[in-house]
Scaffold this motif. Structure first.
Motif, PDB file in Angstrom:
ATOM      1  N   GLY A  27      34.226   1.484   7.541  1.00  0.00           N
ATOM      2  CA  GLY A  27      35.099   1.906   6.810  1.00  0.00           C
ATOM      3  C   GLY A  27      36.286   1.283   7.235  1.00  0.00           C
ATOM      4  O   GLY A  27      37.311   0.931   6.184  1.00  0.00           O
ATOM      5  N   GLN A  39      36.469  -1.823   5.220  1.00  0.00           N
ATOM      6  CA  GLN A  39      36.752  -2.114   4.149  1.00  0.00           C
ATOM      7  C   GLN A  39      38.532  -1.875   3.827  1.00  0.00           C
ATOM      8  O   GLN A  39      39.110  -2.562   3.059  1.00  0.00           O
ATOM      9  CB  GLN A  39      36.210  -0.617   3.322  1.00  0.00           C
ATOM     10  CG  GLN A  39      34.807  -0.789   2.963  1.00  0.00           C
ATOM     11  CD  GLN A  39      34.362   0.648   2.325  1.00  0.00           C
ATOM     12  OE1 GLN A  39      34.811   1.596   2.644  1.00  0.00           O
ATOM     13  NE2 GLN A  39      33.705   0.318   1.187  1.00  0.00           N
ATOM     14  N   SER A  85      38.404   4.130  -0.432  1.00  0.00           N
ATOM     15  CA  SER A  85      36.964   4.607  -0.070  1.00  0.00           C
ATOM     16  C   SER A  85      36.552   4.044   1.599  1.00  0.00           C
ATOM     17  O   SER A  85      35.853   4.662   2.138  1.00  0.00           O
ATOM     18  CB  SER A  85      35.801   3.374  -0.596  1.00  0.00           C
ATOM     19  OG  SER A  85      36.338   2.158  -0.384  1.00  0.00           O
ATOM     20  N   SER A  91      35.478   6.941   4.346  1.00  0.00           N
ATOM     21  CA  SER A  91      34.255   6.637   5.158  1.00  0.00           C
ATOM     22  C   SER A  91      34.432   6.666   6.413  1.00  0.00           C
ATOM     23  O   SER A  91      33.388   7.267   7.182  1.00  0.00           O
ATOM     24  CB  SER A  91      33.749   5.305   4.807  1.00  0.00           C
ATOM     25  OG  SER A  91      33.477   4.922   3.404  1.00  0.00           O
ATOM     26  N   ASN A 141      32.990   5.116  -2.535  1.00  0.00           N
ATOM     27  CA  ASN A 141      32.351   3.974  -2.362  1.00  0.00           C
ATOM     28  C   ASN A 141      31.701   3.427  -3.542  1.00  0.00           C
ATOM     29  O   ASN A 141      31.375   2.159  -4.000  1.00  0.00           O
ATOM     30  CB  ASN A 141      31.280   4.149  -1.160  1.00  0.00           C
ATOM     31  CG  ASN A 141      31.652   3.914   0.302  1.00  0.00           C
ATOM     32  OD1 ASN A 141      32.562   3.059   0.408  1.00  0.00           O
ATOM     33  ND2 ASN A 141      31.700   4.859   0.943  1.00  0.00           N
ATOM     34  N   SER A 194      34.254   2.071  -5.516  1.00  0.00           N
ATOM     35  CA  SER A 194      34.824   0.630  -5.123  1.00  0.00           C
ATOM     36  C   SER A 194      33.768  -0.406  -5.510  1.00  0.00           C
ATOM     37  O   SER A 194      34.056  -1.618  -5.700  1.00  0.00           O
ATOM     38  CB  SER A 194      34.912   0.821  -3.761  1.00  0.00           C
ATOM     39  OG  SER A 194      33.913   0.718  -2.826  1.00  0.00           O
ATOM     40  N   ALA A 222      30.132  -1.404   1.112  1.00  0.00           N
ATOM     41  CA  ALA A 222      29.968  -0.175   0.652  1.00  0.00           C
ATOM     42  C   ALA A 222      28.606   0.194   0.259  1.00  0.00           C
ATOM     43  O   ALA A 222      28.130   1.470   0.184  1.00  0.00           O
ATOM     44  CB  ALA A 222      30.934  -0.122  -0.732  1.00  0.00           C
TER      45      ALA A 222
END
Length: 180
Positions: free
Chosen positions: A15, A18, A70, A74, A92, A95, A145
Motif C-alpha cells: 500500500g 502504491q 487505493s 490497503s 484496488n 486503480s 494492486a
C-alpha cells in the motif's frame, strides 16, 4: 465467536508503494506540463502531438489520485474488518481499471511520438523517455494492486473457512491456524 480476518503484513508495504508510485506519477505529470510548454514555445502551430500530451498530463494527475486512495485503503491499521477489506478490494480494482485505461492512453502516446521519431529532436526523445517511465510505473501499479486484491480475497476466504469450522458443534474442538 468473533470473526478473525488475517492479512499479510506485506500488504502495508505494498500500500505504501502504491502511494509512492502515485507521487512518481505526479512528478511525471509535472514534467509532461513542462515539456508541453516547451514544445508549444518551439513550434507555433498546433501539431498532432498536442492531444496525446494533454491526455498524458491528465492521466498522470488523475491516476495518482486513484493510486493514493487505493494505497491508503490497503494500509489497514488496527483490526481488519469486512468493511476495510471490501474498501481495499474495491479501490484496488478501480486503480487497476484506471491503470489499464492509462496503458491505452500511453499506447496512443507511443504511436504519436514514434511517428515523428525520424527527426532527432530532444523534446521527442524526452517524451519517449517519460512515456517509458510512465509505462513502467503503471505496470508496477497493476502488479501491486493485483497482488493486494488476491491477498485480500484470500483473507475473506480464510475468515469464512474459520467461521464455518468453528460453528460446527458436533466436531471436537480444533486448533485454527491462519495461513499468511
Amino acid at each position: 465467536m468473533p470473526r478473525r480476518i488475517t492479512i499479510k503484513k506485506e500488504a502495508k508495504a505494498l500500500g505504501a508503494s502504491q502511494i509512492m508510485i502515485s507521487l512518481i506519477h505526479i512528478a511525471l505529470g509535472t514534467l509532461w506540463i513542462f515539456l508541453y510548454q516547451l514544445q508549444n514555445e518551439q513550434e507555433q502551430e498546433s501539431n498532432k502531438k498536442d492531444v496525446p500530451m494533454f491526455l498524458l498530463i491528465i492521466y498522470s494527475f488523475i491516476s495518482s489520485l486513484y493510486f493514493i486512495i487505493s494505497g491508503s485503503s490497503s494500509i489497514i491499521q488496527g483490526v481488519p474488518t469486512e468493511c476495510k477489506l471490501t474498501l481495499a478490494i474495491v479501490t484496488n480494482i478501480t486503480s487497476v481499471f484506471v491503470a489499464f485505461v492509462g496503458l491505452v492512453i500511453l499506447c496512443v502516446g507511443f504511436i504519436s511520438f514514434e511517428s515523428s521519431g525520424n527527426k532527432y529532436i530532444w523534446i521527442n526523445m524526452a517524451c519517449m523517455m517519460l512515456l517509458q517511465f510512465t509505462v513502467l510505473s503503471t505496470v508496477s501499479v497493476i502488479v501491486v494492486a493485483s497482488l493486494l486484491i488476491h491477498w485480500m480475497r484470500k483473507a475473506f476466504h480464510y475468515e469464512e473457512f474459520n467461521e464455518e469450522s468453528s460453528s460446527s458443534s458436533s466436531s471436537p474442538p480444533s486448533i485454527h491456524i491462519n495461513i499468511r
